[in-house]
Design a protein around this motif. Structure first.
Motif, PDB file in Angstrom:
ATOM      1  N   SER A  26       0.811  -1.166  -0.123  1.00 27.10           N
ATOM      2  CA  SER A  26       0.014   0.021  -0.071  1.00 27.10           C
ATOM      3  C   SER A  26       0.927   1.298  -0.194  1.00 27.10           C
ATOM      4  N   ARG A  30      -8.214  -2.176  -1.133  1.00 26.85           N
ATOM      5  CA  ARG A  30      -8.717  -1.338  -2.318  1.00 26.85           C
ATOM      6  C   ARG A  30      -7.518  -0.709  -3.333  1.00 26.85           C
ATOM      7  N   LEU A  31      -6.429  -1.824  -3.456  1.00 25.56           N
ATOM      8  CA  LEU A  31      -5.274  -1.596  -4.216  1.00 25.56           C
ATOM      9  C   LEU A  31      -5.959  -2.092  -5.809  1.00 25.56           C
ATOM     10  N   TRP A  32      -6.232  -1.398  -6.783  1.00 26.22           N
ATOM     11  CA  TRP A  32      -6.627  -1.757  -8.111  1.00 26.22           C
ATOM     12  C   TRP A  32      -5.637  -1.621  -9.099  1.00 26.22           C
ATOM     13  N   ASP A  74      -1.905   3.521  -9.257  1.00 29.87           N
ATOM     14  CA  ASP A  74      -2.228   4.768  -8.620  1.00 29.87           C
ATOM     15  C   ASP A  74      -2.731   4.760  -7.377  1.00 29.87           C
ATOM     16  N   ASP A  75      -2.887   3.579  -6.959  1.00 23.96           N
ATOM     17  CA  ASP A  75      -3.913   3.663  -5.439  1.00 23.96           C
ATOM     18  C   ASP A  75      -2.501   3.442  -4.553  1.00 23.96           C
ATOM     19  N   GLN A  80       0.059   4.533  -2.014  1.00 18.63           N
ATOM     20  CA  GLN A  80       0.630   5.758  -1.447  1.00 18.63           C
ATOM     21  C   GLN A  80       1.947   6.166  -1.282  1.00 18.63           C
TER      22      GLN A  80
END
Length: 262
Positions: free
Chosen positions: A169, A243-245, A248-249, A251
């Motif tokens: 993440s 919610r890592l699709w 771009d997700d 951080q």
């Protein structure tokens, strides 16, 4: 036919010439303290190699000229060069040398002894971060066999950066700078990616992948672990829960990972 592994073993040896700085500001041994002060004021450096007839004979830094007069020659003030390296020496060997003798910089010389560049401990760190070893790839394949009873295949090829599904993440800005440098120079290690159905799940190499995504690089090289199964991996579930699709997700943390205690 099941792919064999010769392309995985060995990873290419990383050489000094791939990481060294060649456009180095230097001083002639006949210069004075005034010249050193002038360079410190007009550059971002506080130390410089000292040359005599094109050969490096010393290093002069701000600490060496404390209490010296502006007209003093730098020759008796500089630190004599004892250790050197050459462009074709391996970075692992250089790392051992720098650690053993507690030095931060090594002059790089050609076969004739002429000064051609500088290698620093930061270059050494950059060459070692996120290295992909055969053991790392095979260990993950063994984990898949043990946990899921799968029999994955291994190949090596290019993957589309935009299609990668991250499983981490956060990444760190300071490391992104290093990975971007490696991508520009063609030095980036391959990613480790699980290919299952139409999914490309990024297992290792998130800093490289995020850097490439920010640079709009279309493809990166990867070790592809091919799975012919509908079994959803635990790491996929974790990624979905975070919610890592896409990349771009992920951080980007603009801070040091090091904590300093007073």
């Amino acid at each position: 036919m099941r792919p064999t592994h010769p392309k995985l073993i060995p990873t290419e040896k990383k050489l000094v010439k791939e990481y060294m700085t060649t456009n180095v500001i230097s001083l002639d041994a006949g210069k004075t303290v005034k010249d050193v002060i002038g360079l410190i004021r007009t550059t971002t450096h506080d130390g410089f190699p000292v040359l005599s007839n094109g050969k490096v004979v010393g290093l002069i830094a701000a600490r060496d000229i404390i209490d010296a007069k502006a007209t003093d020659s730098i020759a008796p003030l500089m630190q004599p060069v004892i250790l050197k390296t050459h462009p074709d020496e391996g970075m692992t060997d250089v790392a051992r040398k720098m650690f053993r003798f507690c030095v931060q910089k090594l002059p790089v010389v050609d076969p004739a002894g002429k000064f051609v560049g500088i290698i620093t401990n930061a270059d050494v760190i950059r060459s070692q971060i996120e290295r992909v070893t055969p053991e790392k790839v095979f260990d993950y394949m063994t984990t898949l066999k043990t946990l899921y009873g799968l029999d994955p295949l291994l190949s090596r090829g290019m993957v589309s950066v935009k299609n990668l599904i991250p499983t981490q993440s956060k990444v760190y800005m300071d490391e992104l700078d290093g990975r971007a440098y490696e991508i520009k120079k063609g030095l980036a290690e391959p990613l480790i990616v699980v290919h299952r159905g139409d999914k490309y799940i990024l297992i290792d190499g998130h800093h490289r992948a995020v850097a490439a995504n920010r640079m709009r690089v279309q493809e990166l090289e990867a070790y592809l672990i091919e799975i012919d199964s509908n079994t959803e991996l635990g790491i996929e579930k974790t990624s979905r829960n975070m919610r890592l699709w896409s990349l771009d997700d992920v951080q980007i943390m603009d801070e040091s990972r090091c904590a300093f205690l007073a």
